[in-house]
Scaffold this active site. Structure first.
Site, PDB file in Angstrom:
ATOM      1  N   HIS A 148       1.026  -5.790  -7.980  1.00 47.70           N
ATOM      2  CA  HIS A 148       0.839  -4.415  -7.532  1.00 47.70           C
ATOM      3  C   HIS A 148       0.697  -4.386  -6.019  1.00 47.70           C
ATOM      4  CE1 HIS A 148      -0.509  -0.444  -6.916  1.00 47.70           C
ATOM      5  NE2 HIS A 148      -1.807  -0.700  -6.875  1.00 47.70           N
ATOM      6  N   ASN A 184       1.115   1.989  -1.101  1.00 50.75           N
ATOM      7  CA  ASN A 184       0.701   1.871  -2.501  1.00 50.75           C
ATOM      8  C   ASN A 184       1.336   3.000  -3.290  1.00 50.75           C
ATOM      9  OD1 ASN A 184      -0.612   1.956  -4.966  1.00 50.75           O
ATOM     10  ND2 ASN A 184      -2.657   1.613  -4.129  1.00 50.75           N
ATOM     11  N   CYS A 218      -2.160   2.199 -11.937  1.00 53.97           N
ATOM     12  CA  CYS A 218      -1.328   1.226 -11.227  1.00 53.97           C
ATOM     13  C   CYS A 218      -0.765   0.145 -12.150  1.00 53.97           C
ATOM     14  CB  CYS A 218      -2.122   0.590 -10.097  1.00 53.97           C
ATOM     15  SG  CYS A 218      -2.853   1.789  -8.968  1.00 53.97           S
TER      16      CYS A 218
END
Length: 318
Positions: A243, A274, A117
């Site tokens: 993020h 996500n 990520c």
């Protein structure tokens, strides 16, 4: 004649791409034991985009093409292409090389980078360092993920989280350094907290509560450090793009920072889920397209995840 090495770099253009198919919480109710209220309370997510026939390369090229077109540069101007991804199944040629081929970029150095990520912010710093060193004048940095390929659609805790997409940025060398020094690192001792289960059919897995505690208790101090390295305070930020893992994490982290009342905070996770390494550039590009980030103002980019790793920097919004 000795080539001029400039003192920094700047983001000159952004672009993004998302698949057309939207998977809603109502759709998930027909697949696993869950419901819209449960998902929204715990994650803030309402929808996510799912790539059916599109590959990581397709999405990366779509975002990169838009960024390159907006930059005013030609393909031959690009000297470096980096794709941040943890979901690509292609190992050689790299996704970056495939994108360069599709965009007719003739002779750039191309490679993929996997820092989960945190990948896009890591790749952005790598490109910034390249341009500062004079090894290229312009770079194309992309975060692209097809997390739906890694999703266990029978796991009600994780399948609600993930989505697909890509975001891209074009960087140019500049006398005016508009990308601040990176703050990055990892805690490998807790690396299994977010992971891909490594077998013939890799699957995303995480220890959700452990990640929430880590992100909300330890990472605000890292955000402050990233701002300090850029020579500003968190109060100076016009925008924050972290993020997009979970809206509850974003909100909890933001409350621990000394921010202006009018600071713009990315909440694209609500609509995109996500998307791992794609989440920061995807959210940033969409915010810039909507005119939510004032040009010339400092914006924090910060990402964290598998590893457990993190990376972030302050940029000047183009």
């Amino acid at each position: 004649m000795k080539e001029l090495i400039l003192s920094g770099s700047r983001v000159v253009a952004l672009g993004h791409h998302q698949p057309q198919r939207v998977l809603t919480n109502a759709d998930l109710e027909t697949m696993v034991d869950t419901n819209d209220e449960w998902i929204r309370q715990r994650t803030g997510i309402a929808t996510r985009h799912i790539a059916d026939d599109e590959s990581v390369t397709d999405m990366a090229a779509g975002a990169a093409s838009k960024a390159l077109a907006s930059s005013g540069l030609t393909p031959s101007d690009i000297g470096q292409v980096i794709v941040a991804t943890c979901s690509a199944i292609d190992r050689c040629p790299s996704i970056a090389a495939q994108v360069a081929g599709r965009l007719n970029i003739p002779d750039a150095v191309c490679f993929d980078l996997n820092n989960a990520c945190a990948g896009f912010c890591t790749a952005l710093a790598t490109a910034d360092h390249t341009l500062r060193a004079g090894a290229a004048k312009h770079a194309l940095v992309i975060g692209a993920e097809k997390m739906s390929d890694l999703t266990d659609w029978t796991d009600r805790a994780s399948c609600i989280l993930l989505g697909d997409g890509a975001g891209a940025a074009v960087l140019s060398a500049s006398d005016d350094a508009q990308i601040g020094p990176v703050t990055w690192g990892s805690d490998p001792s807790r690396g299994n907290a977010v992971r891909l289960v490594d077998d013939w059919q890799p699957r995303f897995a995480q220890e959700g509560q452990a990640v929430f505690r880590w992100a909300t208790s330890e990472l605000p101090a890292v955000v402050v450090q990233a701002c300090q390295r850029a020579g500003i305070a968190t109060k100076d930020l016009a925008g924050i793009v972290t993020h997009q893992a979970n809206l509850r994490i974003i909100e909890a982290m933001s409350r621990k920072l000394d921010l202006r009342d009018d600071v713009v905070i990315a909440r694209d996770v609500v609509h995109s889920g996500n998307t791992s390494a794609a989440s920061v550039p995807l959210a940033l590009s969409k915010m810039a397209e909507r005119g939510e980030l004032p040009s010339g103002q400092p914006v924090l980019l910060f990402a964290f995840g598998g590893g457990l790793s993190w990376a972030g920097q302050v940029i000047t919004c183009p």
